[in-house]
Each structure stands twice: as structure tokens, then as C-alpha cells.
Design a protein around this motif. Structure first.
Motif, PDB file in Angstrom:
ATOM      1  N   TYR A 130       0.834  -1.192   0.000  1.00  0.00           N
ATOM      2  CA  TYR A 130       0.000   0.000   0.000  1.00  0.00           C
ATOM      3  C   TYR A 130       0.874   1.249   0.000  1.00  0.00           C
ATOM      4  O   TYR A 130       1.988   1.240   0.514  1.00  0.00           O
ATOM      5  CB  TYR A 130      -0.918   0.011   1.226  1.00  0.00           C
ATOM      6  N   ASP A 131       0.325   2.335  -0.549  1.00  0.00           N
ATOM      7  CA  ASP A 131       1.056   3.605  -0.520  1.00  0.00           C
ATOM      8  C   ASP A 131       1.040   4.159   0.901  1.00  0.00           C
ATOM      9  O   ASP A 131       0.350   3.652   1.786  1.00  0.00           O
ATOM     10  CB  ASP A 131       0.471   4.597  -1.523  1.00  0.00           C
ATOM     11  N   ALA A 132       1.830   5.202   1.117  1.00  0.00           N
ATOM     12  CA  ALA A 132       1.991   5.760   2.464  1.00  0.00           C
ATOM     13  C   ALA A 132       0.669   6.249   3.047  1.00  0.00           C
ATOM     14  O   ALA A 132       0.401   6.078   4.247  1.00  0.00           O
ATOM     15  CB  ALA A 132       3.015   6.888   2.441  1.00  0.00           C
ATOM     16  N   GLU A 133      -0.168   6.840   2.224  1.00  0.00           N
ATOM     17  CA  GLU A 133      -1.454   7.359   2.703  1.00  0.00           C
ATOM     18  C   GLU A 133      -2.369   6.229   3.171  1.00  0.00           C
ATOM     19  O   GLU A 133      -2.988   6.313   4.232  1.00  0.00           O
ATOM     20  CB  GLU A 133      -2.131   8.163   1.595  1.00  0.00           C
ATOM     21  N   THR A 134      -2.438   5.170   2.388  1.00  0.00           N
ATOM     22  CA  THR A 134      -3.284   4.032   2.753  1.00  0.00           C
ATOM     23  C   THR A 134      -2.737   3.330   3.985  1.00  0.00           C
ATOM     24  O   THR A 134      -3.499   2.937   4.880  1.00  0.00           O
ATOM     25  CB  THR A 134      -3.400   3.046   1.579  1.00  0.00           C
ATOM     26  N   THR A 135      -1.419   3.193   4.050  1.00  0.00           N
ATOM     27  CA  THR A 135      -0.799   2.578   5.216  1.00  0.00           C
ATOM     28  C   THR A 135      -1.115   3.373   6.480  1.00  0.00           C
ATOM     29  O   THR A 135      -1.450   2.794   7.525  1.00  0.00           O
ATOM     30  CB  THR A 135       0.726   2.468   5.018  1.00  0.00           C
ATOM     31  N   ALA A 136      -1.055   4.688   6.386  1.00  0.00           N
ATOM     32  CA  ALA A 136      -1.378   5.540   7.532  1.00  0.00           C
ATOM     33  C   ALA A 136      -2.845   5.372   7.930  1.00  0.00           C
ATOM     34  O   ALA A 136      -3.181   5.331   9.124  1.00  0.00           O
ATOM     35  CB  ALA A 136      -1.075   6.994   7.205  1.00  0.00           C
ATOM     36  N   VAL A 173      -7.605  -8.472  14.228  1.00  0.00           N
ATOM     37  CA  VAL A 173      -8.226  -7.241  13.745  1.00  0.00           C
ATOM     38  C   VAL A 173      -7.441  -6.681  12.564  1.00  0.00           C
ATOM     39  O   VAL A 173      -8.023  -6.318  11.535  1.00  0.00           O
ATOM     40  CB  VAL A 173      -8.344  -6.197  14.882  1.00  0.00           C
ATOM     41  N   ALA A 174      -6.120  -6.630  12.678  1.00  0.00           N
ATOM     42  CA  ALA A 174      -5.293  -6.096  11.593  1.00  0.00           C
ATOM     43  C   ALA A 174      -5.474  -6.906  10.318  1.00  0.00           C
ATOM     44  O   ALA A 174      -5.629  -6.343   9.230  1.00  0.00           O
ATOM     45  CB  ALA A 174      -3.827  -6.083  12.012  1.00  0.00           C
ATOM     46  N   SER A 175      -5.472  -8.208  10.447  1.00  0.00           N
ATOM     47  CA  SER A 175      -5.638  -9.077   9.284  1.00  0.00           C
ATOM     48  C   SER A 175      -6.992  -8.862   8.610  1.00  0.00           C
ATOM     49  O   SER A 175      -7.083  -8.790   7.380  1.00  0.00           O
ATOM     50  CB  SER A 175      -5.500 -10.538   9.735  1.00  0.00           C
ATOM     51  N   THR A 176      -8.021  -8.737   9.414  1.00  0.00           N
ATOM     52  CA  THR A 176      -9.363  -8.529   8.873  1.00  0.00           C
ATOM     53  C   THR A 176      -9.480  -7.176   8.177  1.00  0.00           C
ATOM     54  O   THR A 176     -10.093  -7.070   7.105  1.00  0.00           O
ATOM     55  CB  THR A 176     -10.407  -8.661   9.998  1.00  0.00           C
ATOM     56  N   ILE A 177      -8.876  -6.151   8.757  1.00  0.00           N
ATOM     57  CA  ILE A 177      -8.873  -4.826   8.135  1.00  0.00           C
ATOM     58  C   ILE A 177      -8.123  -4.869   6.805  1.00  0.00           C
ATOM     59  O   ILE A 177      -8.578  -4.312   5.802  1.00  0.00           O
ATOM     60  CB  ILE A 177      -8.266  -3.779   9.091  1.00  0.00           C
ATOM     61  N   ARG A 229     -10.051  -6.037  -0.640  1.00  0.00           N
ATOM     62  CA  ARG A 229     -11.300  -6.201  -1.405  1.00  0.00           C
ATOM     63  C   ARG A 229     -11.856  -4.866  -1.888  1.00  0.00           C
ATOM     64  O   ARG A 229     -12.858  -4.836  -2.592  1.00  0.00           O
ATOM     65  CB  ARG A 229     -12.349  -6.907  -0.545  1.00  0.00           C
ATOM     66  N   GLY A 230     -11.216  -3.749  -1.489  1.00  0.00           N
ATOM     67  CA  GLY A 230     -11.647  -2.459  -2.008  1.00  0.00           C
ATOM     68  C   GLY A 230     -12.255  -1.509  -1.004  1.00  0.00           C
ATOM     69  O   GLY A 230     -12.610  -0.381  -1.344  1.00  0.00           O
ATOM     70  N   GLU A 231     -12.416  -1.940   0.249  1.00  0.00           N
ATOM     71  CA  GLU A 231     -12.961  -1.037   1.269  1.00  0.00           C
ATOM     72  C   GLU A 231     -11.864  -0.066   1.673  1.00  0.00           C
ATOM     73  O   GLU A 231     -10.833  -0.472   2.197  1.00  0.00           O
ATOM     74  CB  GLU A 231     -13.429  -1.822   2.495  1.00  0.00           C
ATOM     75  N   THR A 232     -12.073   1.210   1.387  1.00  0.00           N
ATOM     76  CA  THR A 232     -11.034   2.198   1.683  1.00  0.00           C
ATOM     77  C   THR A 232     -11.538   3.356   2.537  1.00  0.00           C
ATOM     78  O   THR A 232     -10.752   4.247   2.857  1.00  0.00           O
ATOM     79  CB  THR A 232     -10.432   2.761   0.382  1.00  0.00           C
ATOM     80  N   SER A 233     -12.800   3.335   2.910  1.00  0.00           N
ATOM     81  CA  SER A 233     -13.290   4.429   3.757  1.00  0.00           C
ATOM     82  C   SER A 233     -12.941   4.140   5.208  1.00  0.00           C
ATOM     83  O   SER A 233     -12.956   2.983   5.649  1.00  0.00           O
ATOM     84  CB  SER A 233     -14.804   4.589   3.611  1.00  0.00           C
ATOM     85  N   MET A 234     -12.617   5.181   5.941  1.00  0.00           N
ATOM     86  CA  MET A 234     -12.271   5.011   7.348  1.00  0.00           C
ATOM     87  C   MET A 234     -13.434   4.398   8.115  1.00  0.00           C
ATOM     88  O   MET A 234     -13.238   3.463   8.896  1.00  0.00           O
ATOM     89  CB  MET A 234     -11.855   6.338   7.974  1.00  0.00           C
ATOM     90  N   ASP A 235     -14.637   4.900   7.883  1.00  0.00           N
ATOM     91  CA  ASP A 235     -15.804   4.374   8.602  1.00  0.00           C
ATOM     92  C   ASP A 235     -16.036   2.897   8.292  1.00  0.00           C
ATOM     93  O   ASP A 235     -16.331   2.105   9.193  1.00  0.00           O
ATOM     94  CB  ASP A 235     -17.056   5.181   8.265  1.00  0.00           C
ATOM     95  N   GLY A 236     -15.916   2.538   7.031  1.00  0.00           N
ATOM     96  CA  GLY A 236     -16.103   1.143   6.641  1.00  0.00           C
ATOM     97  C   GLY A 236     -15.066   0.232   7.258  1.00  0.00           C
ATOM     98  O   GLY A 236     -15.385  -0.857   7.759  1.00  0.00           O
ATOM     99  N   LEU A 237     -13.813   0.669   7.257  1.00  0.00           N
ATOM    100  CA  LEU A 237     -12.741  -0.134   7.836  1.00  0.00           C
ATOM    101  C   LEU A 237     -12.879  -0.235   9.350  1.00  0.00           C
ATOM    102  O   LEU A 237     -12.617  -1.292   9.931  1.00  0.00           O
ATOM    103  CB  LEU A 237     -11.377   0.448   7.457  1.00  0.00           C
ATOM    104  N   LYS A 238     -13.317   0.840   9.987  1.00  0.00           N
ATOM    105  CA  LYS A 238     -13.535   0.789  11.433  1.00  0.00           C
ATOM    106  C   LYS A 238     -14.634  -0.211  11.774  1.00  0.00           C
ATOM    107  O   LYS A 238     -14.531  -0.955  12.743  1.00  0.00           O
ATOM    108  CB  LYS A 238     -13.902   2.163  11.987  1.00  0.00           C
ATOM    109  N   GLN A 239     -15.701  -0.224  10.986  1.00  0.00           N
ATOM    110  CA  GLN A 239     -16.785  -1.170  11.233  1.00  0.00           C
ATOM    111  C   GLN A 239     -16.298  -2.604  11.080  1.00  0.00           C
ATOM    112  O   GLN A 239     -16.612  -3.474  11.896  1.00  0.00           O
ATOM    113  CB  GLN A 239     -17.968  -0.904  10.294  1.00  0.00           C
ATOM    114  N   VAL A 240     -15.511  -2.849  10.045  1.00  0.00           N
ATOM    115  CA  VAL A 240     -14.926  -4.177   9.838  1.00  0.00           C
ATOM    116  C   VAL A 240     -14.054  -4.555  11.033  1.00  0.00           C
ATOM    117  O   VAL A 240     -14.118  -5.676  11.543  1.00  0.00           O
ATOM    118  CB  VAL A 240     -14.102  -4.200   8.522  1.00  0.00           C
TER     119      VAL A 240
END
Length: 66
Positions: free
Chosen positions: A2-8, A32-36, A42-53
Motif C-alpha cells: 500500500y502507498d503511504a497514505e493508505t498505510t497511515a 483485527v489487523a488481518s481482517t482490516i 477487497r476495495g474497502e477504503t473508507s475510514m468508517d467502513g474499515l472501522k466497522q470491519v
């Protein structure tokens, strides 16, 4: 990779979801990290979506017996 922004973003989500989980609880944090990461792959890139996951994963941490 992942790029630096996505990693952050992924790190921020993990830190937020696991704010009340000890850093020594490696099973829970790894799950949790693995699931995120899987969701991001799979394409989920929104903070809210990833937090829910991540929150959902935290509720379903596998029990490790020794």
C-alpha cells in the motif's frame, strides 16, 4: 503493498479500533489487523467502513488455548 497514505489510514483504523486492547494482546490485534487488511484488499477504503470491519473482528477474536 500500500502507498503511504493508505498505510497511515490502516494504522489509524487499527489504533482506533484497538484503543482499549493491550499491545500485548497480540492475538486480538493480529486478528483485527488481518481482517482490516483483507477488507482493504477487497476495495474497502473508507475510514468508517474499515472501522466497522475492525470492530466486528474485535467482537469475534478467536480463543487461543495453550
Amino acid at each position: 503493498m500500500y502507498d503511504a497514505e493508505t498505510t497511515a489510514l490502516l494504522r489509524a483504523v487499527l489504533d482506533d479500533v484497538c484503543e482499549n486492547v493491550s499491545r500485548y494482546e497480540t492475538t486480538a490485534r493480529t486478528h483485527v489487523a488481518s481482517t482490516i487488511l483483507e477488507a482493504a484488499t477487497r476495495g474497502e477504503t473508507s475510514m468508517d467502513g474499515l472501522k466497522q470491519v475492525g470492530r466486528n473482528a474485535l467482537r469475534h477474536v478467536p480463543i487461543v488455548r495453550s
